[in-house]
Design an enzyme around this catalytic site. Structure first.
Site, PDB file in Angstrom:
ATOM      1  N   ASP A   9       0.855  -1.201   0.000  1.00 27.34           N
ATOM      2  CA  ASP A   9       0.000   0.000   0.000  1.00 27.34           C
ATOM      3  C   ASP A   9       0.893   1.254   0.000  1.00 27.34           C
ATOM      4  O   ASP A   9       0.854   2.039   0.946  1.00 27.34           O
ATOM      5  CB  ASP A   9      -0.949  -0.006   1.213  1.00 27.34           C
ATOM      6  CG  ASP A   9      -0.238  -0.041   2.552  1.00 27.34           C
ATOM      7  OD1 ASP A   9       0.952  -0.430   2.599  1.00 27.34           O
ATOM      8  OD2 ASP A   9      -0.865   0.340   3.573  1.00 27.34           O
ATOM      9  N   ASN A 165      -1.202  -2.336  10.058  1.00 24.39           N
ATOM     10  CA  ASN A 165      -1.606  -3.287   9.002  1.00 24.39           C
ATOM     11  C   ASN A 165      -2.577  -4.345   9.529  1.00 24.39           C
ATOM     12  O   ASN A 165      -3.483  -4.776   8.813  1.00 24.39           O
ATOM     13  CB  ASN A 165      -0.379  -4.007   8.411  1.00 24.39           C
ATOM     14  CG  ASN A 165       0.462  -3.088   7.537  1.00 24.39           C
ATOM     15  OD1 ASN A 165      -0.005  -2.032   7.108  1.00 24.39           O
ATOM     16  ND2 ASN A 165       1.692  -3.480   7.285  1.00 24.39           N
ATOM     17  N   HIS A 239       9.884   0.037   7.741  1.00 23.44           N
ATOM     18  CA  HIS A 239       9.239  -1.222   8.146  1.00 23.44           C
ATOM     19  C   HIS A 239       9.245  -2.309   7.060  1.00 23.44           C
ATOM     20  O   HIS A 239       9.758  -3.404   7.245  1.00 23.44           O
ATOM     21  CB  HIS A 239       7.766  -0.986   8.490  1.00 23.44           C
ATOM     22  CG  HIS A 239       7.472   0.151   9.398  1.00 23.44           C
ATOM     23  ND1 HIS A 239       7.639   0.083  10.755  1.00 23.44           N
ATOM     24  CD2 HIS A 239       6.971   1.402   9.157  1.00 23.44           C
ATOM     25  CE1 HIS A 239       7.256   1.217  11.319  1.00 23.44           C
ATOM     26  NE2 HIS A 239       6.852   2.028  10.365  1.00 23.44           N
TER      27      HIS A 239
HETATM   28  C1  BDR Z   1       2.974  -0.317   8.549  1.00 26.64           C
HETATM   29  O1  BDR Z   1       1.895   0.589   8.337  1.00 26.64           O
HETATM   30  C2  BDR Z   1       2.130   1.392   7.211  1.00 26.64           C
HETATM   31  O2  BDR Z   1       1.872   2.713   7.507  1.00 26.64           O
HETATM   32  C3  BDR Z   1       3.564   1.136   6.784  1.00 26.64           C
HETATM   33  O3  BDR Z   1       3.673   1.181   5.377  1.00 26.64           O
HETATM   34  C4  BDR Z   1       3.854  -0.240   7.315  1.00 26.64           C
HETATM   35  O4  BDR Z   1       3.473  -1.246   6.395  1.00 26.64           O
HETATM   36  C5  BDR Z   1       3.670   0.039   9.837  1.00 26.64           C
HETATM   37  O5  BDR Z   1       2.774  -0.038  10.895  1.00 26.64           O
HETATM   38 CA    CA Z   2       2.908  -0.699   4.087  1.00 23.76          CA
END
Ligand code: BDR
Ligand code: CA
Length: 327
Positions: A9, A165, A239
């Site tokens: 995303d 997520n 991340h």
């Molecule tokens: C996750 O949430 C999204 O904002 C980032 O892309 C990452 O996948 C971190 O909590």
């Molecule tokens: Ca992400």
């Protein structure tokens, strides 16, 4: 070579995951699938195409789910901005989307390739993966493994206990963790403390020069303001790229075995990944029915070799810059 489908995303850290997946010779990026998460799926899909264009790469990109399976949509615009990838200039796409829905792209790709050769890498809400299981359950035995960004065993970033997520589509994550396949959880405990774009890494990327270096630095410049401000993370957290790094070289991570359950009904804990670690003794269980007894078949990422992670990112920027300059 690790054959992967990157389900994402984009998203600032997603764009670095795309960078590693596209550039490193250890990875065969079969395709990118998109999902709503950091922003709606129109924007995350546009951002995926723009990111590939900025990198000078062309891989199948299939647009996916417009929202979570059951829950109300939650986006992360306060972190990733109005476009979902604020900061860098987003070039218009240089190629067209794959015509299939992401769920069909995942199913077709997994079923076409030899069994146990394709790894799924969900780094947004896990909606597409759960729907793919529901549409074609045979993917569970054919997939090599799932290495996903999501969850935490200590504390969350969208609620005190939940990571974004997993919170954004807790039912989907529940389906994915319950399926009988190999899942590695790369959670916040690691990514927001160890996978950081430190000044030294940023300097090394700056020294490469060129448009890809600028794109990456602009990503980090924007996300530094929201990660630093709202979340109080010292430097931009990269991340999602950790999942790809772990597939390039599994020794970059240490992991521990656990039994992970997703909280889907807790009043204060919805989206929490409840981790029962084998190392804690293995005598504890979740209680209740036989189906709820302990089974330490998941892995949780614990530590990251940060210097080698940085080397991978620098190497990826150098490679794609060379390729772009020579085309
Ligand atoms: C996750 O949430 C999204 O904002 C980032 O892309 C990452 O996948 C971190 O909590
Ligand atoms: Ca992400």
């Amino acid at each position: 070579m690790e054959k992967i489908i990157l389900d994402c995303d984009p998203g600032h850290d997603d764009a670095i995951a795309i960078l590693l997946a596209a550039a490193n010779p250890a990875i065969n990026l079969l395709g990118i699938t998109t999902v709503s998460g950091n922003h709606n799926v129109d924007n995350t899909t546009r951002n995926a195409l723009s990111t590939c264009t900025a990198y000078g790469i062309k891989v199948p990109v299939a647009k996916g789910s417009h929202g979570p399976i059951v829950a109300e949509q939650v986006l992360a615009i306060e972190i990733h901005g109005e476009t979902g990838l604020d900061g860098p200039e987003l070039p218009p796409a240089s190629f067209d989307l794959d015509k299939r829905h992401a769920v069909d792209f995942i199913i077709d790709t997994v079923m076409e390739h030899e069994a146990k050769t394709v790894t799924l890498v969900p780094v947004g809400p896990w909606t597409n993966i759960a729907l793919a299981i529901r549409k074609e359950p045979r993917i569970v035995e054919r997939v090599k493994r799932v290495v996903g960004m999501g969850g935490a065993y200590t504390r969350g970033n969208i609620t005190p206990t939940a990571e974004f997520n997993i919170y954004a589509d807790a039912e989907a994550a529940d389906v994915v963790f319950r399926a009988n396949w190999d899942v590695t959880m790369v959670g916040l405990d690691l990514t927001q403390t160890q996978a950081l774009a430190t000044p030294d890494l940023q300097d090394r990327v700056r020294a490469i020069g060129g448009s890809i270096s600028t794109f990456i630095l602009d990503i980090w410049a924007f996300i530094a303001t929201t990660h630093g401000g709202l979340l109080q993370i010292a430097y931009p957290a990269i991340h999602d790229a950790v999942c790809v790094a772990a597939l390039i070289d599994p020794t970059i991570l240490t992991t521990e075995k656990a039994d992970i359950r997703v909280e889907t009904s807790g009043r204060w804990t919805r989206g929490m990944t409840v981790c029962n670690f084998e190392k804690m003794g293995g005598m504890r269980h979740f209680g209740g029915t036989a189906a709820e007894q302990v089974d330490f078949r998941h892995s949780v990422a614990m530590t990251l070799d940060h210097p080698r992670f940085c080397d991978m990112i620098v190497d990826a920027v150098e490679r794609l810059t060379r390729l772009k300059n020579s085309s």
